[in-house]
Design an enzyme around this catalytic site. Sequence first.
Site, PDB file in Angstrom:
ATOM      1  N   LYS A   1      -6.138   9.529   0.191  1.00 19.19           N
ATOM      2  CA  LYS A   1      -4.830   9.138   0.750  1.00 19.19           C
ATOM      3  C   LYS A   1      -3.829   8.760  -0.346  1.00 19.19           C
ATOM      4  CE  LYS A   1      -4.329   6.622   4.499  1.00 19.19           C
ATOM      5  NZ  LYS A   1      -4.572   5.504   5.452  1.00 19.19           N
TER       6      LYS A   1
ATOM      7  N   TYR B   1     -11.882  12.593  -5.702  1.00 19.60           N
ATOM      8  CA  TYR B   1     -10.973  12.147  -6.773  1.00 19.60           C
ATOM      9  C   TYR B   1     -10.322  13.356  -7.438  1.00 19.60           C
ATOM     10  CZ  TYR B   1      -9.555   9.699 -11.103  1.00 19.60           C
ATOM     11  OH  TYR B   1      -8.861   9.164 -12.154  1.00 19.60           O
TER      12      TYR B   1
ATOM     13  N   ASP C   1       0.870  -1.181   0.000  1.00 17.95           N
ATOM     14  CA  ASP C   1       0.000   0.000   0.000  1.00 17.95           C
ATOM     15  C   ASP C   1       0.908   1.232   0.000  1.00 17.95           C
ATOM     16  OD1 ASP C   1      -1.591   2.175   0.644  1.00 17.95           O
ATOM     17  OD2 ASP C   1      -2.895   0.999   1.959  1.00 17.95           O
TER      18      ASP C   1
END
Length: 325
Positions: A99, A153, A64
């Site tokens: 994030k 977004y 991640d």
Amino acid sequence: MGRAARTIRRAVVTGGAGFLGSHLCEHLLAHDVEVVCLDNFLTGSPQNVVHLVEHPGFRLVRCDVTDFVHVPGPVDLVLHFASPASPLDYLRMPIETLKVGSLGTLHTLGLAQEKGARYVLASTSEVYGDPLVHPQHEEYWGNVNPVGPRGVYDEAKRFSEAMTTAYRTAKGTDTGIVRIFNTYGPRMRPDDGRAIPAFVGQALSGRPLTVAGDGSQTRSICYVDDTVRGILAMAFSAEAGPVNIGNPDELSMLRLAEWVVELTGSDSGIEFIDLPVDDPKVRRPDTTRAEQLLGWRPEVPSAEGLRRTVAWFAEQREAAAVRAG
Ligand code: NAD
């Protein structure tokens, strides 16, 4: 003084197990570039790169990029493509989207800086929001609602563009920004909510095609091979961008739906559904800059790209039916 383009031997692709990322990994390997693919499989799948895992130049790492990014060894190119990208995905995962656009961009820029690598950010035509200028050229600042649902977004990408620019100006990192317009082709998820997979799936199963609003809103669709060629032209250059990568072939959503019905030979009808909040009314790239700086222009006509895409989805459905017995 301009920078010279560098030799690329080893690349890191974040989001490499996604739709665009997997095509990028494939094309880089075909250019004899080693690839380290970093993905947490949030919206992508190892299945997208399963055909590459035996390749000696390919490494798939589950990671991640909002946590930490560490890649041992030399790296010449970082392509930051990790991010949910379809409205269905980012509306379902708003925090993850913000994030990966913020922390993920920071961490991957740090990696490029540490390795002295070229960095290319996957930005989007969504930075133009619901545009007041048409077609959209790179000088246009956009019309985005930061507190609307799509803001998670659009603003993540606008932040990531600002951060990428700051690394270039403050730290001298060799960065480039591509603003990618709607791209379609094999390996899109049938259920990702984007218009083309949704229409094709509906047409192939004989269900009505769900067109938002009255279908007069437009999109410009680019076949994946063209988009990937444009992104790699940017990666192998020393340009800062932003550069629009997309196909100026603009069509209404209703026309697209009708086209899919024709191509699939389906007898599905059209059903009109509510228009999503803040849905852009028009979208078409001005690709002059890409032509001038990169010598790139899309080559695959929409009729051909859609035909290939329909064929791919039909094959997938047949294979799934065979597996299900
Ligand atoms: P995708 O969802 O298929 O791929 C995104 C990949 O990123 C997935 O494999 C996902 O698992 C991975 N990912 C997400 N968060 C992650 C994290 N925190 N750490 C590691 N991996 C993570 O989407 P796509 O269509 O291939 O889009 C790829 C990139 O291109 C995105 O950045 C998107 O914003 C951009 N883009 C795509 C389009 C398009 O039409 N497909 C248009 C404009 C911009």
